[in-house]
Motif scaffolding. Structure first.
Motif, mmCIF file in Angstrom:
data_model
loop_
_atom_site.group_PDB
_atom_site.id
_atom_site.type_symbol
_atom_site.label_atom_id
_atom_site.label_comp_id
_atom_site.label_asym_id
_atom_site.label_seq_id
_atom_site.Cartn_x
_atom_site.Cartn_y
_atom_site.Cartn_z
ATOM 1 N N LEU A 175 6.879 1.242 -3.596
ATOM 2 C CA LEU A 175 5.874 1.257 -4.665
ATOM 3 C C LEU A 175 4.553 1.908 -4.238
ATOM 4 N N ALA A 176 4.254 1.879 -2.962
ATOM 5 C CA ALA A 176 3.016 2.498 -2.457
ATOM 6 C C ALA A 176 3.176 2.775 -0.976
ATOM 7 N N ALA A 177 2.448 3.753 -0.480
ATOM 8 C CA ALA A 177 2.484 4.092 0.942
ATOM 9 C C ALA A 177 1.126 4.630 1.358
ATOM 10 N N GLY A 178 0.758 4.365 2.592
ATOM 11 C CA GLY A 178 -0.517 4.853 3.107
ATOM 12 C C GLY A 178 -0.409 5.181 4.570
ATOM 13 N N LYS A 179 -1.327 6.007 5.039
ATOM 14 C CA LYS A 179 -1.351 6.379 6.454
ATOM 15 C C LYS A 179 -2.802 6.408 6.928
ATOM 16 N N GLY A 206 5.269 -3.405 4.766
ATOM 17 C CA GLY A 206 5.848 -2.950 6.026
ATOM 18 C C GLY A 206 4.866 -2.093 6.785
ATOM 19 N N ILE A 207 4.683 -2.376 8.057
ATOM 20 C CA ILE A 207 3.770 -1.610 8.905
ATOM 21 C C ILE A 207 4.558 -1.073 10.085
ATOM 22 N N ILE A 233 1.804 2.460 6.436
ATOM 23 C CA ILE A 233 2.090 1.206 5.735
ATOM 24 C C ILE A 233 2.803 1.537 4.429
ATOM 25 N N TYR A 234 3.732 0.692 4.054
ATOM 26 C CA TYR A 234 4.354 0.848 2.743
ATOM 27 C C TYR A 234 4.470 -0.515 2.073
ATOM 28 N N ILE A 235 4.528 -0.495 0.741
ATOM 29 C CA ILE A 235 4.758 -1.705 -0.044
ATOM 30 C C ILE A 235 6.036 -1.464 -0.853
ATOM 31 N N GLY A 277 -5.431 2.062 2.533
ATOM 32 C CA GLY A 277 -5.945 3.093 3.438
ATOM 33 C C GLY A 277 -6.677 2.493 4.623
ATOM 34 N N PHE A 278 -7.547 1.519 4.355
ATOM 35 C CA PHE A 278 -8.297 0.876 5.443
ATOM 36 C C PHE A 278 -7.350 0.096 6.355
ATOM 37 N N ALA A 279 -6.382 -0.594 5.763
ATOM 38 C CA ALA A 279 -5.414 -1.349 6.565
ATOM 39 C C ALA A 279 -4.623 -0.414 7.473
ATOM 40 N N ALA A 280 -4.272 0.770 6.973
ATOM 41 C CA ALA A 280 -3.565 1.748 7.800
ATOM 42 C C ALA A 280 -4.445 2.217 8.954
#
Length: 464
Positions: free
Chosen positions: A56-60, A125-126, A41-43, A31-34
Protein backbone atom coordinates in the motif's frame (compact mmCIF):
# COMPACT_ATOMS: atom_id res chain seq x y z
CA UNK A 1 -7.19 14.81 -4.23
CA UNK A 2 -7.70 11.20 -3.12
CA UNK A 3 -4.73 9.69 -1.29
CA UNK A 4 -3.10 6.81 -3.21
CA UNK A 5 -2.76 4.60 -0.14
CA UNK A 6 -6.41 5.12 0.78
CA UNK A 7 -7.50 4.32 -2.78
CA UNK A 8 -5.42 1.13 -2.90
CA UNK A 9 -6.69 0.03 0.51
CA UNK A 10 -10.33 0.51 -0.46
CA UNK A 11 -9.98 -1.07 -3.90
CA UNK A 12 -7.75 -4.08 -3.23
CA UNK A 13 -8.30 -4.95 0.44
CA UNK A 14 -11.18 -5.48 2.86
CA UNK A 15 -9.85 -2.93 5.32
CA UNK A 16 -12.48 -0.81 6.99
CA UNK A 17 -12.75 2.94 6.50
CA UNK A 18 -11.15 3.52 9.91
CA UNK A 19 -8.28 1.10 9.20
CA UNK A 20 -7.59 2.73 5.84
CA UNK A 21 -7.53 6.15 7.52
CA UNK A 22 -5.07 4.89 10.15
CA UNK A 23 -2.66 3.80 7.40
CA UNK A 24 -3.09 7.11 5.59
CA UNK A 25 -2.12 8.89 8.81
CA UNK A 26 0.91 6.63 9.25
CA UNK A 27 2.17 7.24 5.73
CA UNK A 28 2.92 10.91 6.57
CA UNK A 29 5.87 9.75 8.69
CA UNK A 30 7.22 7.06 6.37
CA UNK A 31 9.98 9.25 4.86
CA UNK A 32 11.35 10.31 8.25
CA UNK A 33 11.08 6.75 9.59
CA UNK A 34 13.07 5.51 6.59
CA UNK A 35 15.75 8.14 7.32
CA UNK A 36 16.00 6.99 10.94
CA UNK A 37 16.08 3.27 10.13
CA UNK A 38 18.48 3.98 7.23
CA UNK A 39 16.51 1.44 5.23
CA UNK A 40 13.52 1.09 2.97
CA UNK A 41 10.08 0.69 4.52
CA UNK A 42 6.85 -0.70 3.15
CA UNK A 43 3.28 -0.99 4.43
CA UNK A 44 1.20 -3.95 3.28
CA UNK A 45 -2.10 -5.70 4.07
CA UNK A 46 -3.96 -8.85 3.00
CA UNK A 47 -5.82 -8.46 -0.27
CA UNK A 48 -9.47 -9.27 -0.93
CA UNK A 49 -8.12 -12.57 -2.15
CA UNK A 50 -6.67 -13.88 1.11
CA UNK A 51 -3.89 -15.63 -0.77
CA UNK A 52 -2.51 -12.22 -1.81
CA UNK A 53 -0.57 -9.44 -0.05
CA UNK A 54 -0.91 -5.84 -1.36
CA UNK A 55 1.81 -3.21 -1.00
CA UNK A 56 0.00 0.00 0.00
CA UNK A 57 2.94 2.38 0.54
CA UNK A 58 6.73 2.37 0.35
CA UNK A 59 9.47 4.76 1.35
CA UNK A 60 13.23 5.03 1.31
CA UNK A 61 15.82 7.25 3.03
CA UNK A 62 16.12 10.73 1.54
CA UNK A 63 19.79 10.08 0.79
CA UNK A 64 19.04 6.81 -1.07
CA UNK A 65 19.11 7.46 -4.83
CA UNK A 66 18.09 3.93 -5.83
CA UNK A 67 14.68 2.44 -6.42
CA UNK A 68 12.41 1.01 -3.75
CA UNK A 69 12.26 -2.76 -3.56
CA UNK A 70 8.46 -2.66 -3.52
CA UNK A 71 6.03 -0.24 -5.13
CA UNK A 72 2.48 0.74 -4.09
CA UNK A 73 -0.06 -1.47 -5.84
CA UNK A 74 2.23 -4.48 -6.23
CA UNK A 75 0.75 -7.80 -5.13
CA UNK A 76 2.48 -10.96 -3.92
CA UNK A 77 1.38 -14.44 -2.94
CA UNK A 78 1.03 -14.87 0.81
CA UNK A 79 3.61 -17.67 0.67
CA UNK A 80 6.12 -15.18 -0.74
CA UNK A 81 5.50 -12.90 2.27
CA UNK A 82 5.31 -15.49 5.02
CA UNK A 83 6.61 -12.95 7.55
CA UNK A 84 3.47 -10.85 7.01
CA UNK A 85 1.16 -13.72 7.86
CA UNK A 86 3.22 -14.49 10.96
CA UNK A 87 3.04 -10.90 12.21
CA UNK A 88 -0.73 -10.70 11.65
CA UNK A 89 -1.23 -14.00 13.42
CA UNK A 90 1.05 -13.29 16.42
CA UNK A 91 0.37 -9.54 16.66
CA UNK A 92 3.98 -8.73 17.49
CA UNK A 93 7.33 -7.91 15.92
CA UNK A 94 8.99 -10.61 13.82
CA UNK A 95 12.53 -10.62 12.41
CA UNK A 96 12.98 -12.65 9.24
CA UNK A 97 14.36 -12.74 5.72
CA UNK A 98 13.10 -12.41 2.18
CA UNK A 99 14.60 -13.35 -1.15
CA UNK A 100 14.23 -10.43 -3.51
CA UNK A 101 15.82 -12.23 -6.43
CA UNK A 102 17.73 -15.45 -6.90
CA UNK A 103 20.61 -15.35 -4.44
CA UNK A 104 19.65 -11.89 -3.11
CA UNK A 105 18.27 -12.11 0.40
CA UNK A 106 17.54 -9.19 2.71
CA UNK A 107 16.68 -9.06 6.37
CA UNK A 108 13.24 -7.75 7.25
CA UNK A 109 11.91 -6.60 10.61
CA UNK A 110 8.12 -6.52 10.51
CA UNK A 111 5.70 -4.87 12.93
CA UNK A 112 1.92 -5.13 13.24
CA UNK A 113 -0.39 -2.15 12.78
CA UNK A 114 -3.26 -2.32 15.27
CA UNK A 115 -6.70 -0.78 14.94
CA UNK A 116 -8.64 0.86 17.78
CA UNK A 117 -9.78 -2.58 18.98
CA UNK A 118 -6.18 -3.81 19.18
CA UNK A 119 -6.57 -6.11 16.17
CA UNK A 120 -3.57 -6.35 13.78
CA UNK A 121 -4.73 -5.56 10.24
CA UNK A 122 -1.59 -4.43 8.36
CA UNK A 123 2.16 -4.80 8.54
CA UNK A 124 5.08 -2.34 8.52
CA UNK A 125 8.18 -3.96 7.03
CA UNK A 126 11.64 -2.46 7.43
CA UNK A 127 14.62 -3.83 5.51
CA UNK A 128 17.15 -4.44 8.25
CA UNK A 129 19.56 -6.99 9.60
CA UNK A 130 18.93 -8.54 13.00
CA UNK A 131 21.95 -7.01 14.77
CA UNK A 132 21.13 -5.20 18.00
CA UNK A 133 22.03 -1.63 16.91
CA UNK A 134 19.99 -2.03 13.75
CA UNK A 135 17.05 -3.25 15.80
CA UNK A 136 17.21 -0.06 17.89
CA UNK A 137 16.82 1.90 14.64
CA UNK A 138 13.97 -0.21 13.30
CA UNK A 139 12.15 -0.18 16.65
CA UNK A 140 12.52 3.60 16.78
CA UNK A 141 11.33 3.97 13.19
CA UNK A 142 8.28 1.86 14.04
CA UNK A 143 7.53 4.09 17.03
CA UNK A 144 7.73 7.13 14.73
CA UNK A 145 5.07 5.53 12.55
CA UNK A 146 2.81 4.60 15.45
CA UNK A 147 2.27 8.21 16.56
CA UNK A 148 2.98 10.24 13.41
CA UNK A 149 3.08 14.01 13.17
CA UNK A 150 1.98 16.01 10.10
CA UNK A 151 4.57 15.44 7.36
CA UNK A 152 5.64 19.11 7.31
CA UNK A 153 6.84 18.90 10.93
CA UNK A 154 9.57 16.35 10.20
CA UNK A 155 13.10 17.39 9.30
CA UNK A 156 14.93 15.40 6.63
CA UNK A 157 17.98 13.55 7.93
CA UNK A 158 21.06 14.62 5.99
CA UNK A 159 24.10 12.36 5.55
CA UNK A 160 26.22 14.78 7.63
CA UNK A 161 23.78 14.82 10.56
CA UNK A 162 24.54 13.18 13.84
CA UNK A 163 21.67 10.89 14.88
CA UNK A 164 21.22 10.08 18.58
CA UNK A 165 18.44 8.00 20.08
CA UNK A 166 17.80 8.34 23.82
CA UNK A 167 15.71 6.16 26.08
CA UNK A 168 13.01 7.41 28.47
CA UNK A 169 15.56 8.69 31.02
CA UNK A 170 17.84 10.42 28.47
CA UNK A 171 20.45 7.68 28.10
CA UNK A 172 22.00 7.05 24.67
CA UNK A 173 20.72 3.90 23.00
CA UNK A 174 22.25 4.61 19.62
CA UNK A 175 24.55 7.17 18.02
CA UNK A 176 25.86 7.12 14.46
CA UNK A 177 29.53 7.81 13.72
CA UNK A 178 29.00 11.57 13.34
CA UNK A 179 27.13 11.79 16.63
CA UNK A 180 29.67 9.62 18.44
CA UNK A 181 32.36 12.22 17.83
CA UNK A 182 30.09 15.09 18.84
CA UNK A 183 28.94 13.50 22.11
CA UNK A 184 32.51 13.53 23.46
CA UNK A 185 32.15 17.27 24.12
CA UNK A 186 29.05 16.82 26.31
CA UNK A 187 29.63 16.77 30.05
CA UNK A 188 32.79 15.70 31.87
CA UNK A 189 32.68 11.95 31.43
CA UNK A 190 35.79 10.01 30.59
CA UNK A 191 36.33 10.20 26.83
CA UNK A 192 37.22 6.50 26.82
CA UNK A 193 33.74 5.65 28.03
CA UNK A 194 31.49 4.13 25.35
CA UNK A 195 28.99 6.54 23.81
CA UNK A 196 26.18 4.03 24.29
CA UNK A 197 24.77 4.39 27.79
CA UNK A 198 26.01 7.96 28.23
CA UNK A 199 23.43 10.18 29.95
CA UNK A 200 22.35 13.38 28.17
CA UNK A 201 19.38 14.23 30.38
CA UNK A 202 21.28 17.27 31.70
CA UNK A 203 21.12 19.04 28.33
CA UNK A 204 18.57 21.90 28.46
CA UNK A 205 16.96 20.83 25.17
CA UNK A 206 16.58 17.23 26.30
CA UNK A 207 15.01 18.45 29.55
CA UNK A 208 12.62 20.66 27.58
CA UNK A 209 11.55 17.78 25.33
CA UNK A 210 10.92 15.55 28.34
CA UNK A 211 8.89 18.23 30.08
CA UNK A 212 6.83 19.45 27.11
CA UNK A 213 6.58 16.28 25.02
CA UNK A 214 6.86 18.12 21.71
CA UNK A 215 9.41 18.88 18.99
CA UNK A 216 12.12 21.31 20.11
CA UNK A 217 14.73 22.98 17.93
CA UNK A 218 17.61 25.21 18.92
CA UNK A 219 21.32 25.50 19.56
CA UNK A 220 23.57 24.21 22.33
CA UNK A 221 27.07 25.31 23.28
CA UNK A 222 29.22 22.27 23.98
CA UNK A 223 32.80 23.16 24.84
CA UNK A 224 34.28 24.92 21.80
CA UNK A 225 31.47 23.73 19.55
CA UNK A 226 28.10 25.19 18.61
CA UNK A 227 25.54 22.51 17.82
CA UNK A 228 22.19 22.78 16.07
CA UNK A 229 19.79 20.24 17.60
CA UNK A 230 16.37 19.08 16.45
CA UNK A 231 14.68 16.88 19.06
CA UNK A 232 11.62 14.69 18.53
CA UNK A 233 9.94 12.89 21.48
CA UNK A 234 8.25 9.53 20.82
CA UNK A 235 5.21 9.32 23.05
CA UNK A 236 3.20 6.44 24.46
CA UNK A 237 0.26 6.92 26.81
CA UNK A 238 1.29 10.53 27.35
CA UNK A 239 4.86 9.65 28.36
CA UNK A 240 8.13 10.18 26.50
CA UNK A 241 9.51 6.73 25.65
CA UNK A 242 12.37 7.74 23.35
CA UNK A 243 13.91 10.92 21.98
CA UNK A 244 15.46 11.33 18.55
CA UNK A 245 18.16 14.01 18.30
CA UNK A 246 19.43 15.27 14.95
CA UNK A 247 22.67 17.10 15.69
CA UNK A 248 24.73 19.30 13.35
CA UNK A 249 28.03 20.99 14.07
CA UNK A 250 27.50 24.62 13.04
CA UNK A 251 30.59 26.01 14.79
CA UNK A 252 32.14 27.11 11.49
CA UNK A 253 28.86 28.71 10.36
CA UNK A 254 28.49 30.72 13.57
CA UNK A 255 32.16 31.74 13.47
CA UNK A 256 31.70 32.95 9.90
CA UNK A 257 28.62 34.92 10.96
CA UNK A 258 30.62 36.43 13.85
CA UNK A 259 33.39 37.44 11.46
CA UNK A 260 30.84 39.01 9.11
CA UNK A 261 29.34 40.99 12.00
CA UNK A 262 32.81 42.22 12.97
CA UNK A 263 33.54 43.12 9.35
CA UNK A 264 30.20 44.91 9.06
CA UNK A 265 30.93 46.88 12.24
CA UNK A 266 34.36 47.85 10.91
CA UNK A 267 32.86 48.99 7.59
CA UNK A 268 30.25 51.09 9.42
CA UNK A 269 32.94 52.61 11.60
CA UNK A 270 35.03 53.47 8.52
CA UNK A 271 32.06 55.21 6.89
CA UNK A 272 31.41 57.06 10.15
CA UNK A 273 35.02 58.22 10.45
CA UNK A 274 35.18 59.25 6.78
CA UNK A 275 32.00 61.29 7.32
CA UNK A 276 33.54 63.02 10.37
CA UNK A 277 36.79 63.70 8.52
CA UNK A 278 34.94 65.17 5.55
CA UNK A 279 32.88 67.38 7.86
CA UNK A 280 36.09 68.60 9.46
CA UNK A 281 37.54 69.46 6.04
CA UNK A 282 34.28 71.23 5.11
CA UNK A 283 34.47 73.24 8.34
CA UNK A 284 38.03 74.35 7.55
CA UNK A 285 37.02 75.41 4.05
CA UNK A 286 34.05 77.40 5.42
CA UNK A 287 36.42 79.16 7.77
CA UNK A 288 38.77 79.95 4.88
CA UNK A 289 35.84 81.20 2.80
CA UNK A 290 34.74 83.64 5.50
CA UNK A 291 38.26 85.08 5.70
CA UNK A 292 38.53 85.61 1.94
CA UNK A 293 37.73 89.00 0.39
CA UNK A 294 37.65 87.62 -3.14
CA UNK A 295 34.07 86.76 -4.31
CA UNK A 296 35.35 84.19 -6.81
CA UNK A 297 37.38 82.44 -4.11
CA UNK A 298 34.40 82.40 -1.74
CA UNK A 299 32.19 80.96 -4.51
CA UNK A 300 34.75 78.26 -5.37
CA UNK A 301 35.17 77.35 -1.71
CA UNK A 302 31.39 77.20 -1.24
CA UNK A 303 31.07 74.77 -4.15
CA UNK A 304 33.88 72.65 -2.72
CA UNK A 305 32.16 72.63 0.68
CA UNK A 306 28.85 71.58 -0.91
CA UNK A 307 30.53 68.64 -2.67
CA UNK A 308 32.38 67.54 0.43
CA UNK A 309 29.21 67.75 2.54
CA UNK A 310 27.37 65.75 -0.14
CA UNK A 311 29.97 62.99 -0.02
CA UNK A 312 29.82 63.15 3.78
CA UNK A 313 26.05 62.59 3.63
CA UNK A 314 26.59 59.51 1.47
CA UNK A 315 28.97 58.00 4.01
CA UNK A 316 26.57 58.87 6.83
CA UNK A 317 23.80 56.92 5.08
CA UNK A 318 26.11 53.97 4.37
CA UNK A 319 27.17 53.92 8.02
CA UNK A 320 23.56 53.09 8.95
CA UNK A 321 23.04 50.27 6.44
CA UNK A 322 24.01 46.68 7.15
CA UNK A 323 26.34 44.46 5.17
CA UNK A 324 28.25 44.95 1.95
CA UNK A 325 25.09 44.89 -0.16
CA UNK A 326 23.16 48.16 -0.13
CA UNK A 327 19.46 48.75 -0.78
CA UNK A 328 19.74 51.46 -3.43
CA UNK A 329 16.10 52.53 -3.11
CA UNK A 330 16.54 53.45 0.55
CA UNK A 331 19.81 55.22 -0.18
CA UNK A 332 18.36 57.26 -3.06
CA UNK A 333 15.30 58.24 -0.98
CA UNK A 334 17.57 59.62 1.73
CA UNK A 335 19.77 61.46 -0.76
CA UNK A 336 16.72 63.16 -2.25
CA UNK A 337 15.31 64.06 1.15
CA UNK A 338 18.60 65.47 2.49
CA UNK A 339 19.26 67.51 -0.67
CA UNK A 340 15.76 69.01 -0.90
CA UNK A 341 15.73 69.91 2.81
CA UNK A 342 19.22 71.44 2.79
CA UNK A 343 19.06 73.27 -0.57
CA UNK A 344 15.42 73.56 -1.57
CA UNK A 345 14.26 76.24 0.82
CA UNK A 346 10.71 74.88 0.77
CA UNK A 347 10.04 75.85 -2.85
CA UNK A 348 10.75 72.51 -4.50
CA UNK A 349 8.29 69.70 -5.11
CA UNK A 350 10.00 66.31 -5.26
CA UNK A 351 8.58 63.70 -7.64
CA UNK A 352 10.15 60.38 -6.69
CA UNK A 353 9.48 57.43 -9.02
CA UNK A 354 10.86 54.17 -7.67
CA UNK A 355 11.92 50.98 -9.39
CA UNK A 356 9.64 47.97 -9.18
CA UNK A 357 11.13 45.82 -6.42
CA UNK A 358 14.40 46.20 -4.49
CA UNK A 359 17.64 47.25 -6.20
CA UNK A 360 20.63 45.79 -4.37
CA UNK A 361 24.11 47.15 -5.12
CA UNK A 362 27.54 46.42 -3.75
CA UNK A 363 28.83 48.97 -1.27
CA UNK A 364 31.56 50.08 -3.69
CA UNK A 365 29.11 50.64 -6.56
CA UNK A 366 26.65 52.38 -4.24
CA UNK A 367 29.30 54.87 -3.07
CA UNK A 368 30.32 55.88 -6.60
CA UNK A 369 26.73 56.05 -7.81
CA UNK A 370 25.63 58.06 -4.77
CA UNK A 371 28.32 60.67 -5.30
CA UNK A 372 27.36 61.03 -8.97
CA UNK A 373 23.62 61.21 -8.30
CA UNK A 374 24.07 63.56 -5.37
CA UNK A 375 26.09 65.90 -7.61
CA UNK A 376 23.31 65.87 -10.22
CA UNK A 377 20.58 66.54 -7.64
CA UNK A 378 22.56 69.45 -6.21
CA UNK A 379 23.21 70.72 -9.73
CA UNK A 380 19.48 70.54 -10.55
CA UNK A 381 18.53 72.44 -7.41
CA UNK A 382 21.43 74.88 -7.26
CA UNK A 383 21.53 75.78 -10.96
CA UNK A 384 18.45 74.49 -12.75
CA UNK A 385 15.94 75.74 -10.19
CA UNK A 386 17.90 78.72 -8.89
CA UNK A 387 15.69 81.74 -8.33
CA UNK A 388 12.40 79.87 -8.85
CA UNK A 389 9.73 80.13 -6.17
CA UNK A 390 8.16 76.81 -7.22
CA UNK A 391 10.27 74.15 -8.93
CA UNK A 392 9.88 70.48 -9.71
CA UNK A 393 12.66 67.96 -9.10
CA UNK A 394 11.88 64.55 -10.61
CA UNK A 395 14.08 61.60 -9.58
CA UNK A 396 13.36 58.24 -11.17
CA UNK A 397 15.17 54.91 -11.18
CA UNK A 398 14.23 51.74 -12.99
CA UNK A 399 15.75 48.42 -13.95
CA UNK A 400 15.77 47.32 -17.58
CA UNK A 401 17.39 43.95 -18.20
CA UNK A 402 20.76 44.00 -16.44
CA UNK A 403 21.01 47.79 -16.33
CA UNK A 404 20.01 50.42 -13.80
CA UNK A 405 18.70 53.71 -15.17
CA UNK A 406 18.58 56.86 -13.03
CA UNK A 407 16.89 59.98 -14.44
CA UNK A 408 17.05 63.37 -12.72
CA UNK A 409 14.96 66.16 -14.23
CA UNK A 410 14.04 69.73 -13.33
CA UNK A 411 11.67 72.24 -14.88
CA UNK A 412 14.10 75.14 -14.61
CA UNK A 413 15.99 77.02 -17.28
CA UNK A 414 16.79 74.88 -20.33
CA UNK A 415 20.34 74.19 -21.47
CA UNK A 416 21.66 76.60 -24.08
CA UNK A 417 21.90 75.49 -27.70
CA UNK A 418 25.09 73.57 -28.44
CA UNK A 419 25.58 72.54 -24.80
CA UNK A 420 27.78 69.43 -24.65
CA UNK A 421 30.65 67.79 -22.83
CA UNK A 422 32.96 70.68 -23.62
CA UNK A 423 30.58 72.93 -21.68
CA UNK A 424 30.63 70.73 -18.55
CA UNK A 425 31.77 72.37 -15.36
CA UNK A 426 33.70 70.56 -12.64
CA UNK A 427 30.58 68.94 -11.17
CA UNK A 428 29.45 67.35 -14.45
CA UNK A 429 33.04 66.32 -15.21
CA UNK A 430 33.13 64.51 -11.87
CA UNK A 431 29.87 62.76 -12.71
CA UNK A 432 31.12 61.72 -16.17
CA UNK A 433 34.36 60.34 -14.74
CA UNK A 434 32.60 58.35 -12.01
CA UNK A 435 29.98 56.92 -14.38
CA UNK A 436 32.27 56.00 -17.25
CA UNK A 437 35.38 54.85 -15.39
CA UNK A 438 34.11 53.52 -12.05
CA UNK A 439 30.59 52.33 -12.95
CA UNK A 440 31.32 51.27 -16.56
CA UNK A 441 28.17 53.10 -17.63
CA UNK A 442 26.99 56.05 -19.69
CA UNK A 443 25.87 59.58 -18.85
CA UNK A 444 23.87 62.07 -20.89
CA UNK A 445 22.67 65.60 -20.04
CA UNK A 446 20.08 67.05 -22.41
CA UNK A 447 16.85 69.03 -22.79
CA UNK A 448 13.71 66.90 -22.92
CA UNK A 449 10.68 69.00 -23.79
CA UNK A 450 10.35 71.66 -21.13
CA UNK A 451 12.74 69.96 -18.73
CA UNK A 452 16.47 69.43 -18.31
CA UNK A 453 17.22 65.72 -17.97
CA UNK A 454 20.32 63.94 -16.70
CA UNK A 455 20.45 60.15 -17.08
CA UNK A 456 22.91 57.59 -15.73
CA UNK A 457 22.86 54.04 -17.07
CA UNK A 458 25.09 51.43 -15.49
CA UNK A 459 25.25 47.61 -15.26
CA UNK A 460 23.76 46.09 -12.11
CA UNK A 461 26.29 43.25 -11.92
CA UNK A 462 29.94 43.71 -11.16
CA UNK A 463 32.48 43.16 -13.93
CA UNK A 464 34.64 40.14 -13.17
Amino acid sequence: MIDQLYSLAREYTDLTEVQARILTHIRAAIGFAADISRNQIYICAPGKNKDMIVILAAGKPSFDTGKTYFSPGETFLTDEFAITSTVLKMGKKVVGRKELAIGRIVGITAYPVLDNAGIPFAVIGIMASGIRQQQVLTDTANQVLQVPLPEREYRAVRPQDGVIILDAVGRIMYANDTASGITLVFGNENIDKAVEGKLLAHLPMVQEVMEKGRVVQGEEKAGPMTLSIWALPLMQSGRVMRIILLVSDITAVREKERQLLVKESVIKEIHHRVKNSLNTVAGLLRMQSRRSDNPETRSALKKAVDRIVSISQVHDILAHQSGEDIDWEILLDKLCDLSVRSLGGGGIRLERIRAQGPVILSSDKAVHLSIAVNELIHNAIGHGLEGQEQGILRVEDRVEGDSLHIIIQNNGELLPEGFGKKSYGLGLQIVTTLVELELRGTFCFVNEGDRVSAEITCPLKEDR
